[in-house]
Design an enzyme around this catalytic site. Structure first.
Site, short mmCIF file in Angstrom:
data_model
loop_
_atom_site.label_atom_id
_atom_site.label_comp_id
_atom_site.label_asym_id
_atom_site.label_seq_id
_atom_site.Cartn_x
_atom_site.Cartn_y
_atom_site.Cartn_z
N ASP A 258 37.85 27.47 44.15
CA ASP A 258 38.85 28.53 44.30
C ASP A 258 38.23 29.81 44.87
O ASP A 258 38.85 30.50 45.69
CB ASP A 258 39.49 28.81 42.93
CG ASP A 258 40.55 29.90 42.99
OD1 ASP A 258 41.28 29.94 43.99
OD2 ASP A 258 40.65 30.70 42.04
N HIS A 263 35.51 33.29 49.06
CA HIS A 263 35.23 34.73 48.92
C HIS A 263 33.74 35.02 48.72
O HIS A 263 33.16 35.88 49.38
CB HIS A 263 36.00 35.33 47.74
CG HIS A 263 37.46 35.03 47.75
ND1 HIS A 263 38.19 34.92 48.91
CD2 HIS A 263 38.35 34.84 46.75
CE1 HIS A 263 39.46 34.67 48.61
NE2 HIS A 263 39.58 34.61 47.31
C1 BG6 Z 1 42.42 34.24 44.96
C2 BG6 Z 1 42.14 33.20 43.91
O1 BG6 Z 1 41.90 33.83 46.20
O2 BG6 Z 1 41.80 35.46 44.60
C3 BG6 Z 1 42.61 33.67 42.57
O3 BG6 Z 1 42.82 32.00 44.25
C4 BG6 Z 1 42.07 35.04 42.24
O4 BG6 Z 1 42.25 32.73 41.56
C5 BG6 Z 1 42.31 36.00 43.40
O5 BG6 Z 1 42.70 35.51 41.07
C6 BG6 Z 1 41.66 37.33 43.15
O6 BG6 Z 1 41.98 38.23 44.16
P1 BG6 Z 1 41.72 39.79 43.99
O7 BG6 Z 1 42.04 40.36 45.31
O8 BG6 Z 1 42.64 40.24 42.88
O9 BG6 Z 1 40.30 39.93 43.60
#
Ligand code: BG6
Length: 509
Positions: A258, A263
């Site tokens: 995920d 990321h």
């Molecule tokens: C998403 C994930 O890509 O990013 C999620 O699938 C996660 O699980 C989210 O909660 C977090 O995003 P941000 O921008 O709130 O850090």
């Protein structure tokens, strides 16, 4: 006037000027989903509010649900009113609403797609979109083949002279290298690679882009940005929320697929890559591909990785459920909600420097950061008691929520004796700038409409990221259930043990 002077207001190359999308429309598949409601719709409204969308901009939703046109408009209205970043203004909303249409049908419904094609044509005629259309696939990957084939069948995927067609793909891009390759092949069969925009919303975040500014606009950091000075790098994305309500997406996927695959590996790439020749998309991607090609996991995985699953308990004074009790997860789910891995970048700059990546749900607090931890000074000309409380120097890029940069170094404690202790020097976006940062999706949707691909990972990056992670995932698949951890903690004990084995420790952000 000085010769060669260019009026910046007229110079199309001046990157400080706001960029406004040309005539265009956006079709969203999965418009009724959570992402669309909480992120996409509000971002589109925010763009409209900032005057960055073209006058006749059109938004077409495609979904199975049988909505009347007004109900659909109302749903978007409510989502925007609740989640938009900028103030809600009725006049902006009304202008946007004029260009909203809804087509209902299932993905294998030829008639519905023919209606969609007709709607795109009508919008071109009535609102002057020029037929330029981006198709946003906010749908599960199993639906990609049927939707892309339908778009090809009814002529929607085909660009023509002066008319562009683009596709936007949301993650997960597969669940391993093989499936990612298949998915890329399916999408590329219909859309040429330069029309494919793969969303990694972290790349749209202000602070993530600041990694590039920090590294390449300053003289200060480059000389020490290597294995001679850096002891290790920690990349953390911690969340305090659980995954209730997202079982259909998350079960069987888990934290590593995920978040780490996309990321965190993108954060690693930006932190570790060489300076690109320019910030042109090809140059930037080439450097990211190069550094990801050099990145491999470090084993043995029993010692260098950790995986966990949160149990029920108390967090911040509230009783919370364990993963097993969350709706939609089987009692014996082996899906990890915490993952930590050790990677290395096999090149001259980073030889021997471990990169530790971790992510988890229901942890102590929400924080994302890249921490570059430096080696200790080779010699300390003090009594050992004077430096007992001195840690390593660290440069921490705080991605969120308290966006900024922290530098940690030793300083003399005031007094007549010599004692050195860690202090921090802080830069905070909130204090240094009055402008507020756009949401990641605002920037990325605008970039899609502008055809600006810099912030979208190419298929090579996606495949390389799976290549890095696959051996770890294969190893985990041979193990039993993940180690339990308490909500509000910093993960399972094995995560701490993995660092202690190397004489290091995780930061407590
Ligand atoms: C998403 C994930 O890509 O990013 C999620 O699938 C996660 O699980 C989210 O909660 C977090 O995003 P941000 O921008 O709130 O850090």
């Amino acid at each position: 006037m000085k010769e060669g002077w260019v009026n910046p207001l007229r110079d199309p190359r001046d990157k400080r000027l706001p960029r406004i999308a040309g005539p265009s429309s956006l079709v969203i598949f999965g418009i009724t989903g959570d992402l669309s409601r909480k992120k996409l719709m509000p971002a589109i409204y925010d763009l409209a509010n900032r005057g960055l969308l073209p006058a006749g901009f059109s938004l077409i939703g495609f979904a199975r649900r049988e909505w009347e046109h007004q109900d659909f408009g109302q749903q978007i209205h409510d989502a925007v009113a609740e989640y938009a970043r900028t103030p809600f203004r009725e006049s902006v909303w009304n202008r946007l609403a004029e260009g909203i249409r809804f087509v209902h049908g299932s993905f294998d419904d030829d008639e519905a797609f023919d209606e969609l094609a007709e709607t795109v044509r009508t919008m071109a005629e009535e609102r002057g979109t020029g037929g330029n259309t981006a198709f946003y696939l906010s749908i599960p990957p199993w639906a990609f083949p049927v939707v892309t084939k339908q778009l090809a069948r009814c002529g929607l995927a085909q660009a023509s002279e002066g008319v562009w067609r683009r596709v936007v793909v949301e993650k997960p891009f597969g669940h391993d290298l093989e499936s990612a390759r298949e998915l890329n092949a399916i999408v590329n069969e219909v859309f040429p690679e330069d029309s494919v925009f793969r969303i990694d919303h972290y790349l749209g975040k202000e602070t993530v882009q600041n990694i590039l500014a920090l590294r390449f606009a300053n003289q200060l950091f480059e000389p020490i940005w290597n294995a001679n000075y850096v002891d290790h790098v920690q990349i953390t994305m911690a969340e305090d929320i659980g995954i209730g309500g997202r079982a259909s997406y998350y079960e069987g996927i888990g934290a590593a697929r995920d978040v780490i695959q996309n990321h965190l590996l993108q954060l690693l790439a930006l932190t570790a890559m060489e300076e690109p020749g320019s910030f042109e998309p090809e140059a930037l991607r080439a450097e990211k591909v190069k550094v990801l090609s050099a990145t491999t996991p470090v084993g043995p995985f029993e010692e260098t990785t950790a995986r966990g699953q949160y149990v029920g308990g108390w967090q911040g004074g509230k009783r919370v459920l364990g993963l097993h009790q969350e709706q939609g997860f089987p009692k014996d789910s082996t899906t990890e909600t915490y993952a930590a891995v050790t990677l290395q970048v096999r090149n001259r700059r980073w030889a021997g420097v471990p990169f530790y990546l971790r992510t988890g749900k229901r942890l102590g607090r929400r924080v994302t950061e890249v921490a570059v931890i430096f080696k200790r000074a080779p010699h300390l000309p003090f009594d050992s008691t004077a430096t007992e409380e001195l840690g390593e120097n660290a440069l921490v890029i705080r991605v969120q929520p308290d966006e900024g940069v922290t530098l940690r170094f030793g300083s003399k404690v005031p007094g007549t004796t010599m004692e050195v202790r860690d202090v921090t020097m802080d830069f905070g976006y909130g204090h240094a700038f009055t402008e507020s940062s756009p949401e990641a999706y605002e920037r990325l949707i605008l970039d899609v409409l502008l055809g600006e691909p810099s912030l979208f990972p190419g298929n090579e990056e996606v495949e390389l990221s799976w290549q890095i992670l696959d051996p770890i995932l294969k190893h985990w698949a041979t193990l039993g259930p993940p180690e339990p951890y308490e909500p509000g903690s910093w993960g399972p004990p094995s995560a701490e043990a993995m660092m202690q084995r190397t004489g290091r420790h995780w930061r407590r952000p």
